[in-house]
Write a protein that holds these residues in place. Structure first.
Motif, PDB file in Angstrom:
ATOM      1  N   GLU A 171       0.831  -1.203   0.000  1.00  0.00           N
ATOM      2  CA  GLU A 171       0.000   0.000   0.000  1.00  0.00           C
ATOM      3  C   GLU A 171       0.871   1.259   0.000  1.00  0.00           C
ATOM      4  O   GLU A 171       0.573   2.239  -0.688  1.00  0.00           O
ATOM      5  CB  GLU A 171      -0.925  -0.008   1.207  1.00  0.00           C
ATOM      6  N   ALA A 172       1.944   1.225   0.774  1.00  0.00           N
ATOM      7  CA  ALA A 172       2.836   2.387   0.846  1.00  0.00           C
ATOM      8  C   ALA A 172       3.538   2.637  -0.482  1.00  0.00           C
ATOM      9  O   ALA A 172       3.845   3.782  -0.826  1.00  0.00           O
ATOM     10  CB  ALA A 172       3.864   2.190   1.956  1.00  0.00           C
ATOM     11  N   MET A 173       3.794   1.555  -1.249  1.00  0.00           N
ATOM     12  CA  MET A 173       4.523   1.673  -2.511  1.00  0.00           C
ATOM     13  C   MET A 173       3.597   1.478  -3.716  1.00  0.00           C
ATOM     14  O   MET A 173       4.007   1.015  -4.773  1.00  0.00           O
ATOM     15  CB  MET A 173       5.673   0.651  -2.541  1.00  0.00           C
ATOM     16  N   ALA A 174       2.327   1.853  -3.550  1.00  0.00           N
ATOM     17  CA  ALA A 174       1.354   1.700  -4.635  1.00  0.00           C
ATOM     18  C   ALA A 174       1.788   2.452  -5.887  1.00  0.00           C
ATOM     19  O   ALA A 174       1.543   2.007  -7.013  1.00  0.00           O
ATOM     20  CB  ALA A 174      -0.019   2.182  -4.181  1.00  0.00           C
ATOM     21  N   GLY A 175       2.440   3.589  -5.708  1.00  0.00           N
ATOM     22  CA  GLY A 175       2.888   4.373  -6.852  1.00  0.00           C
ATOM     23  C   GLY A 175       3.925   3.669  -7.697  1.00  0.00           C
ATOM     24  O   GLY A 175       4.130   4.019  -8.859  1.00  0.00           O
ATOM     25  N   ASP A 176       4.584   2.656  -7.143  1.00  0.00           N
ATOM     26  CA  ASP A 176       5.573   1.864  -7.871  1.00  0.00           C
ATOM     27  C   ASP A 176       4.983   0.553  -8.375  1.00  0.00           C
ATOM     28  O   ASP A 176       5.719  -0.328  -8.821  1.00  0.00           O
ATOM     29  CB  ASP A 176       6.777   1.578  -6.980  1.00  0.00           C
ATOM     30  N   GLY A 177       3.664   0.423  -8.271  1.00  0.00           N
ATOM     31  CA  GLY A 177       3.003  -0.772  -8.795  1.00  0.00           C
ATOM     32  C   GLY A 177       2.868  -1.920  -7.834  1.00  0.00           C
ATOM     33  O   GLY A 177       2.361  -2.987  -8.198  1.00  0.00           O
ATOM     34  N   LEU A 178       3.267  -1.742  -6.587  1.00  0.00           N
ATOM     35  CA  LEU A 178       3.246  -2.860  -5.645  1.00  0.00           C
ATOM     36  C   LEU A 178       1.839  -3.244  -5.213  1.00  0.00           C
ATOM     37  O   LEU A 178       1.576  -4.415  -4.914  1.00  0.00           O
ATOM     38  CB  LEU A 178       4.125  -2.555  -4.429  1.00  0.00           C
ATOM     39  N   ALA A 179       0.908  -2.288  -5.191  1.00  0.00           N
ATOM     40  CA  ALA A 179      -0.470  -2.630  -4.855  1.00  0.00           C
ATOM     41  C   ALA A 179      -1.071  -3.522  -5.944  1.00  0.00           C
ATOM     42  O   ALA A 179      -1.766  -4.507  -5.649  1.00  0.00           O
ATOM     43  CB  ALA A 179      -1.307  -1.371  -4.663  1.00  0.00           C
ATOM     44  N   PHE A 180      -0.799  -3.191  -7.191  1.00  0.00           N
ATOM     45  CA  PHE A 180      -1.248  -4.038  -8.302  1.00  0.00           C
ATOM     46  C   PHE A 180      -0.621  -5.421  -8.195  1.00  0.00           C
ATOM     47  O   PHE A 180      -1.297  -6.447  -8.345  1.00  0.00           O
ATOM     48  CB  PHE A 180      -0.887  -3.403  -9.634  1.00  0.00           C
ATOM     49  N   LEU A 181       0.674  -5.464  -7.929  1.00  0.00           N
ATOM     50  CA  LEU A 181       1.359  -6.745  -7.786  1.00  0.00           C
ATOM     51  C   LEU A 181       0.760  -7.558  -6.649  1.00  0.00           C
ATOM     52  O   LEU A 181       0.551  -8.768  -6.781  1.00  0.00           O
ATOM     53  CB  LEU A 181       2.852  -6.504  -7.546  1.00  0.00           C
ATOM     54  N   HIS A 182       0.466  -6.907  -5.544  1.00  0.00           N
ATOM     55  CA  HIS A 182      -0.124  -7.608  -4.403  1.00  0.00           C
ATOM     56  C   HIS A 182      -1.464  -8.232  -4.779  1.00  0.00           C
ATOM     57  O   HIS A 182      -1.769  -9.371  -4.392  1.00  0.00           O
ATOM     58  CB  HIS A 182      -0.292  -6.638  -3.233  1.00  0.00           C
ATOM     59  N   ALA A 183      -2.258  -7.504  -5.550  1.00  0.00           N
ATOM     60  CA  ALA A 183      -3.550  -8.035  -5.989  1.00  0.00           C
ATOM     61  C   ALA A 183      -3.356  -9.274  -6.857  1.00  0.00           C
ATOM     62  O   ALA A 183      -4.109 -10.256  -6.744  1.00  0.00           O
ATOM     63  CB  ALA A 183      -4.326  -6.964  -6.753  1.00  0.00           C
ATOM     64  N   MET A 204      11.021 -11.761 -17.417  1.00  0.00           N
ATOM     65  CA  MET A 204      10.096 -10.655 -17.596  1.00  0.00           C
ATOM     66  C   MET A 204      10.427  -9.475 -16.672  1.00  0.00           C
ATOM     67  O   MET A 204      11.029  -9.670 -15.608  1.00  0.00           O
ATOM     68  CB  MET A 204       8.668 -11.124 -17.300  1.00  0.00           C
ATOM     69  N   PRO A 205      10.032  -8.261 -17.058  1.00  0.00           N
ATOM     70  CA  PRO A 205      10.244  -7.102 -16.177  1.00  0.00           C
ATOM     71  C   PRO A 205       9.512  -7.279 -14.849  1.00  0.00           C
ATOM     72  O   PRO A 205       8.470  -7.937 -14.785  1.00  0.00           O
ATOM     73  CB  PRO A 205       9.639  -5.939 -16.975  1.00  0.00           C
ATOM     74  N   GLN A 206      10.073  -6.699 -13.808  1.00  0.00           N
ATOM     75  CA  GLN A 206       9.468  -6.808 -12.477  1.00  0.00           C
ATOM     76  C   GLN A 206       9.109  -5.434 -11.929  1.00  0.00           C
ATOM     77  O   GLN A 206       9.653  -4.411 -12.337  1.00  0.00           O
ATOM     78  CB  GLN A 206      10.447  -7.478 -11.483  1.00  0.00           C
ATOM     79  N   TYR A 207       8.206  -5.443 -10.959  1.00  0.00           N
ATOM     80  CA  TYR A 207       8.008  -4.291 -10.099  1.00  0.00           C
ATOM     81  C   TYR A 207       9.093  -4.350  -9.024  1.00  0.00           C
ATOM     82  O   TYR A 207       9.440  -5.436  -8.538  1.00  0.00           O
ATOM     83  CB  TYR A 207       6.620  -4.314  -9.468  1.00  0.00           C
ATOM     84  N   PHE A 208       9.614  -3.189  -8.653  1.00  0.00           N
ATOM     85  CA  PHE A 208      10.798  -3.164  -7.796  1.00  0.00           C
ATOM     86  C   PHE A 208      10.711  -1.913  -6.930  1.00  0.00           C
ATOM     87  O   PHE A 208      10.610  -0.803  -7.445  1.00  0.00           O
ATOM     88  CB  PHE A 208      12.036  -3.138  -8.699  1.00  0.00           C
TER      89      PHE A 208
END
Length: 288
Positions: free
Chosen positions: A172-184, A223-227
């Motif tokens: 949630e804190a890193m949603a701007g880096d795509g981590l919220a999408f990744l978590h989903a 593949m590219p990752q969220y980081f």
């Protein structure tokens, strides 16, 4: 065949293809450009499209009837309906005047399709000085070993249940880096493993998903990752440890290479340059 390779190939200063993004230079063939035109007709993902792993429908397509293909320049427009919509025109050509022509086409097509965004994407060669935008970088897993790094990194599922629970606030804190999408995607079991760094029983950094897919010529690509690393945890080398752990995973699972796009001068760009990745060129996007 729509494209003449003897016209287009000299204009490809960087290996980037509309709707697909960067591809390996060895896979940069006229067939790939023909494929994106066919995909525009069907709306389907190409088998080697990195976005197909997320399912759904392809958001961006080539406006094939508006492609400009001439001996000294090629303009390939794409349309995305995401948000308020965007037309992007990929401007391939060695002369700077190609940017003005692309901007005119982008503005015209944005009006025609009633979308808010009109942009030009200009590929630039790796020798370009004082470049702006995004660098395309190649990690070649066949060149040298990628040893497992020392550090507090393991798959999220490899941590204790209490530590795993801290992934939610981290994402949630890193949603701007795509981590919220990744978590989903993780919660829906729609992606490969995610590597996480934990300090004092709290996840503070992650990279993933770890997935391998064949490219247009059948070579295995990581593949590219969220980081991302939490701001308060930066400066301790955790980003480097996470990245090296991801590269070790890719090599040990049979990937031949990975392509990355990094913002020039940003933390990931500096990391990749320090780790010896090969620069394949740049892309610079500008409003039309």
């Amino acid at each position: 065949m729509f494209f003449r390779w003897d016209w287009l190939r000299p204009q490809l200063t960087a290996p980037i293809v509309p709707t697909l993004g960067p591809i390996h230079p060895d896979a940069l063939t006229v067939s790939v450009f023909e494929d994106i035109l066919r995909a525009a007709d069907t709306g389907d993902f190409l088998p080697y499209d990195k976005d197909r792993r997320w399912g759904g429908e392809k958001d961006e397509k080539v406006l094939r009837e508006d492609v400009v293909h001439q001996p000294e320049h090629t303009l390939i427009p794409t349309l995305s309906r995401r948000g308020r919509g965007t037309v992007k025109v990929f401007a391939y050509g060695l002369r700077n005047t190609v940017v003005n022509e692309a901007a005119e086409l982008a503005a015209k097509l944005a009006s025609t399709h009633d979308v808010a965004g009109a942009r030009v994407v200009r590929p630039l060669g790796p020798e370009t000085a004082h470049s702006r935008g995004t660098r395309i970088q190649l990690k070649d897993f066949t060149a040298r070993p990628c040893p497992a790094p020392d550090g507090p990194v393991r798959p999220v599922t490899g941590w204790s249940a209490a530590v795993q629970e801290t992934f939610t606030p981290f994402a949630e804190a890193m949603a701007g880096d795509g981590l919220a999408f990744l978590h989903a995607q993780m919660q829906a079991s729609r992606c490969g493993p995610v590597l996480a760094a934990a300090v004092e029983d709290r996840i503070v950094g992650a990279i993933g998903p770890m997935e391998i897919q064949p490219d247009a010529i059948g070579r295995s690509q990581l593949m590219p990752q969220y980081f991302a690393v939490l701001p308060e945890a930066r400066g301790q080398g955790l980003g480097r440890v996470l990245w090296r752990a991801a590269m070790h995973w890719g090599q040990s699972h049979g990937a031949a290479y990975q392509l990355l796009q990094t913002e020039i001068g940003g933390p990931s760009d500096r990391l990749c340059q320090a780790e010896g990745l090969t620069s394949l060129g740049f892309t610079y996007a500008m409003s039309a």
